[in-house]
Design a protein around this motif. Structure first.
Motif, mmCIF file in Angstrom:
data_model
loop_
_atom_site.group_PDB
_atom_site.id
_atom_site.type_symbol
_atom_site.label_atom_id
_atom_site.label_comp_id
_atom_site.label_asym_id
_atom_site.label_seq_id
_atom_site.Cartn_x
_atom_site.Cartn_y
_atom_site.Cartn_z
ATOM 1 N N THR A 144 10.157 -19.688 21.544
ATOM 2 C CA THR A 144 10.525 -18.514 22.336
ATOM 3 C C THR A 144 9.420 -18.181 23.323
ATOM 4 O O THR A 144 8.239 -18.150 22.959
ATOM 5 C CB THR A 144 10.770 -17.298 21.417
ATOM 6 N N LEU A 145 9.794 -17.935 24.568
ATOM 7 C CA LEU A 145 8.846 -17.594 25.623
ATOM 8 C C LEU A 145 9.106 -16.168 26.084
ATOM 9 O O LEU A 145 10.236 -15.825 26.443
ATOM 10 C CB LEU A 145 8.997 -18.551 26.806
ATOM 11 N N LEU A 146 8.062 -15.330 26.092
ATOM 12 C CA LEU A 146 8.176 -13.942 26.524
ATOM 13 C C LEU A 146 7.254 -13.712 27.717
ATOM 14 O O LEU A 146 6.041 -13.945 27.632
ATOM 15 C CB LEU A 146 7.797 -12.990 25.375
ATOM 16 N N PHE A 147 7.835 -13.269 28.826
ATOM 17 C CA PHE A 147 7.099 -13.142 30.079
ATOM 18 C C PHE A 147 6.929 -11.685 30.498
ATOM 19 O O PHE A 147 7.899 -10.926 30.534
ATOM 20 C CB PHE A 147 7.844 -13.862 31.215
ATOM 21 N N ASP A 148 5.703 -11.307 30.840
ATOM 22 C CA ASP A 148 5.454 -10.077 31.575
ATOM 23 C C ASP A 148 5.978 -10.298 33.004
ATOM 24 O O ASP A 148 6.236 -11.443 33.401
ATOM 25 C CB ASP A 148 3.946 -9.782 31.576
ATOM 26 N N VAL A 149 6.112 -9.222 33.777
ATOM 27 C CA VAL A 149 6.647 -9.356 35.134
ATOM 28 C C VAL A 149 5.553 -9.176 36.196
ATOM 29 O O VAL A 149 5.157 -10.124 36.867
ATOM 30 C CB VAL A 149 7.805 -8.366 35.376
ATOM 31 N N ASP A 150 5.061 -7.958 36.349
ATOM 32 C CA ASP A 150 4.127 -7.653 37.432
ATOM 33 C C ASP A 150 2.800 -8.383 37.236
ATOM 34 O O ASP A 150 2.112 -8.201 36.237
ATOM 35 C CB ASP A 150 3.881 -6.146 37.502
ATOM 36 N N LEU B 249 12.069 -21.302 34.446
ATOM 37 C CA LEU B 249 13.289 -22.020 34.843
ATOM 38 C C LEU B 249 13.409 -23.375 34.138
ATOM 39 O O LEU B 249 14.509 -23.779 33.751
ATOM 40 C CB LEU B 249 13.303 -22.216 36.363
ATOM 41 N N ASN B 250 12.283 -24.037 33.950
ATOM 42 C CA ASN B 250 12.312 -25.352 33.296
ATOM 43 C C ASN B 250 12.765 -25.274 31.841
ATOM 44 O O ASN B 250 13.206 -26.282 31.276
ATOM 45 C CB ASN B 250 10.916 -25.995 33.335
ATOM 46 N N ASN B 251 12.629 -24.085 31.240
ATOM 47 C CA ASN B 251 12.919 -23.952 29.815
ATOM 48 C C ASN B 251 14.242 -23.266 29.500
ATOM 49 O O ASN B 251 14.556 -23.027 28.334
ATOM 50 C CB ASN B 251 11.770 -23.221 29.125
ATOM 51 N N ILE B 252 15.024 -22.965 30.522
ATOM 52 C CA ILE B 252 16.351 -22.397 30.282
ATOM 53 C C ILE B 252 17.193 -23.411 29.516
ATOM 54 O O ILE B 252 17.288 -24.575 29.898
ATOM 55 C CB ILE B 252 17.035 -22.023 31.619
ATOM 56 N N GLY B 253 17.771 -22.968 28.410
ATOM 57 C CA GLY B 253 18.585 -23.854 27.589
ATOM 58 C C GLY B 253 17.785 -24.673 26.586
ATOM 59 O O GLY B 253 18.363 -25.313 25.709
ATOM 60 N N LYS B 254 16.464 -24.654 26.723
ATOM 61 C CA LYS B 254 15.587 -25.400 25.804
ATOM 62 C C LYS B 254 14.892 -24.457 24.821
ATOM 63 O O LYS B 254 14.678 -24.804 23.665
ATOM 64 C CB LYS B 254 14.532 -26.181 26.596
ATOM 65 N N LYS B 255 14.509 -23.277 25.304
ATOM 66 C CA LYS B 255 13.830 -22.283 24.485
ATOM 67 C C LYS B 255 14.480 -20.926 24.708
ATOM 68 O O LYS B 255 15.186 -20.719 25.706
ATOM 69 C CB LYS B 255 12.330 -22.212 24.843
ATOM 70 N N ARG B 256 14.257 -19.984 23.778
ATOM 71 C CA ARG B 256 14.703 -18.616 23.972
ATOM 72 C C ARG B 256 13.765 -17.955 24.974
ATOM 73 O O ARG B 256 12.549 -18.184 24.952
ATOM 74 C CB ARG B 256 14.684 -17.837 22.647
ATOM 75 N N ASP C 274 11.350 -15.243 14.841
ATOM 76 C CA ASP C 274 10.097 -14.900 14.181
ATOM 77 C C ASP C 274 9.026 -14.652 15.248
ATOM 78 O O ASP C 274 8.855 -15.493 16.148
ATOM 79 C CB ASP C 274 9.680 -16.059 13.273
ATOM 80 N N PRO C 275 8.307 -13.517 15.201
ATOM 81 C CA PRO C 275 7.235 -13.289 16.184
ATOM 82 C C PRO C 275 6.245 -14.449 16.265
ATOM 83 O O PRO C 275 5.723 -14.738 17.350
ATOM 84 C CB PRO C 275 6.560 -12.014 15.665
ATOM 85 N N ALA C 276 6.008 -15.130 15.148
ATOM 86 C CA ALA C 276 5.054 -16.242 15.146
ATOM 87 C C ALA C 276 5.539 -17.431 15.969
ATOM 88 O O ALA C 276 4.748 -18.317 16.300
ATOM 89 C CB ALA C 276 4.775 -16.691 13.710
ATOM 90 N N ASP C 277 6.835 -17.444 16.305
ATOM 91 C CA ASP C 277 7.396 -18.528 17.117
ATOM 92 C C ASP C 277 7.475 -18.145 18.592
ATOM 93 O O ASP C 277 8.077 -18.851 19.394
ATOM 94 C CB ASP C 277 8.789 -18.906 16.597
ATOM 95 N N CYS C 278 6.845 -17.005 18.955
ATOM 96 C CA CYS C 278 6.889 -16.516 20.332
ATOM 97 C C CYS C 278 5.568 -16.770 21.057
ATOM 98 O O CYS C 278 4.492 -16.595 20.475
ATOM 99 C CB CYS C 278 7.171 -15.013 20.355
ATOM 100 N N PHE C 279 5.673 -17.150 22.310
ATOM 101 C CA PHE C 279 4.499 -17.366 23.155
ATOM 102 C C PHE C 279 4.602 -16.441 24.364
ATOM 103 O O PHE C 279 5.631 -16.413 25.057
ATOM 104 C CB PHE C 279 4.414 -18.822 23.612
ATOM 105 N N VAL C 280 3.530 -15.680 24.619
ATOM 106 C CA VAL C 280 3.525 -14.633 25.637
ATOM 107 C C VAL C 280 2.733 -15.057 26.870
ATOM 108 O O VAL C 280 1.638 -15.611 26.754
ATOM 109 C CB VAL C 280 2.920 -13.335 25.049
ATOM 110 N N PHE C 281 3.296 -14.744 28.043
ATOM 111 C CA PHE C 281 2.644 -15.000 29.328
ATOM 112 C C PHE C 281 2.268 -13.653 29.928
ATOM 113 O O PHE C 281 3.139 -12.810 30.175
ATOM 114 C CB PHE C 281 3.577 -15.770 30.264
ATOM 115 N N GLU C 282 0.967 -13.428 30.163
ATOM 116 C CA GLU C 282 0.463 -12.122 30.588
ATOM 117 C C GLU C 282 -0.589 -12.275 31.683
ATOM 118 O O GLU C 282 -1.060 -13.371 31.967
ATOM 119 C CB GLU C 282 -0.150 -11.387 29.385
#
Length: 203
Positions: free
Chosen positions: A21-27, A112-119, A173-181
């Motif tokens: 799972t990939l979680l992205f900040d915006v600004d 965009l590269n991970n659409i359909g591959k990861k949450r 699971d939060p442990a399966d999430c990677f954050v971009f900040e």
């Protein structure tokens, strides 16, 4: 993309490879708009006779706008309605700056590269209305599964609550999430949530 952006994209791919799972900040992360946000804060502060040092915006990157307004009031020993201040800041940003927003190319391409591959989720300290317009301008509407914004949780970044809510929405699971900040508060939130992370502005 130029060679530097391709190298940065490769780093994002490597660092997040083992996460589902990939979680992205915006600004400042997906959108190259921190100078515009700084200018909007400075402009609204001036309406309150505050000469604002825009470094505070970087320092508090990821905080909900109302919390930044509260901190500005505290530091400058002013009393004003933080909700009114926040709405005015958002209005100035939308009116003057938002349509010129450009994507941070290597980060948006990784999404965009991970659409359909990861949450994929978006977790921002901005208001839903402003974030939604920003995502529209940089072409990412419909490219993610959940959007968490200011006010969706009792506490914003650096609390882990926004990231944990995104994981809950995605049923992962939060442990399966990677954050971009791009800011310390967001990184602190990711660490507190037990998630992997990277600061894209330091690559």
């Amino acid at each position: 993309m130029n060679d530097e952006s391709l190298q940065k994209l490769a780093i994002l791919e490597e660092k997040s490879a083992n996460y589902g799972t990939l979680l992205f900040d915006v600004d400042g992360t997906l959108a190259d708009n921190m100078p515009a946000h700084k200018a909007a804060y400075v402009a609204v502060a001036a309406e309150y006779d505050i000469e604002l040092d825009d470094n505070i915006v970087e320092e508090l990157a990821g905080w909900p706008t109302v919390d930044v307004a509260q901190e500005i009031a505290r530091r400058h020993q002013k009393t004003f309605d933080i909700e009114v201040f926040s709405k005015r800041k958002s209005a100035i940003f939308i009116e003057r700056f938002i349509r010129a927003t450009q994507p941070v190319e290597f980060v948006t391409q990784h999404l965009l590269n991970n659409i359909g591959k990861k949450r994929i989720g978006i977790v921002s300290g901005g208001s839903r209305s402003t974030v939604s317009i920003t995502l529209e301008v940089i072409g990412l509407i419909g490219k993610f599964e959940t959007l968490v914004c200011a006010g969706d949780t009792p506490e914003g970044k650096p609390s882990p609550q926004p990231f944990l809510l995104a994981a809950e929405h995605l049923n992962v699971d939060p442990a399966d999430c990677f954050v971009f900040e791009d800011g310390d508060p967001g990184v602190q939130a990711a660490i507190a949530a037990g998630m992997g992370w990277i600061r894209v502005d330091q690559l």
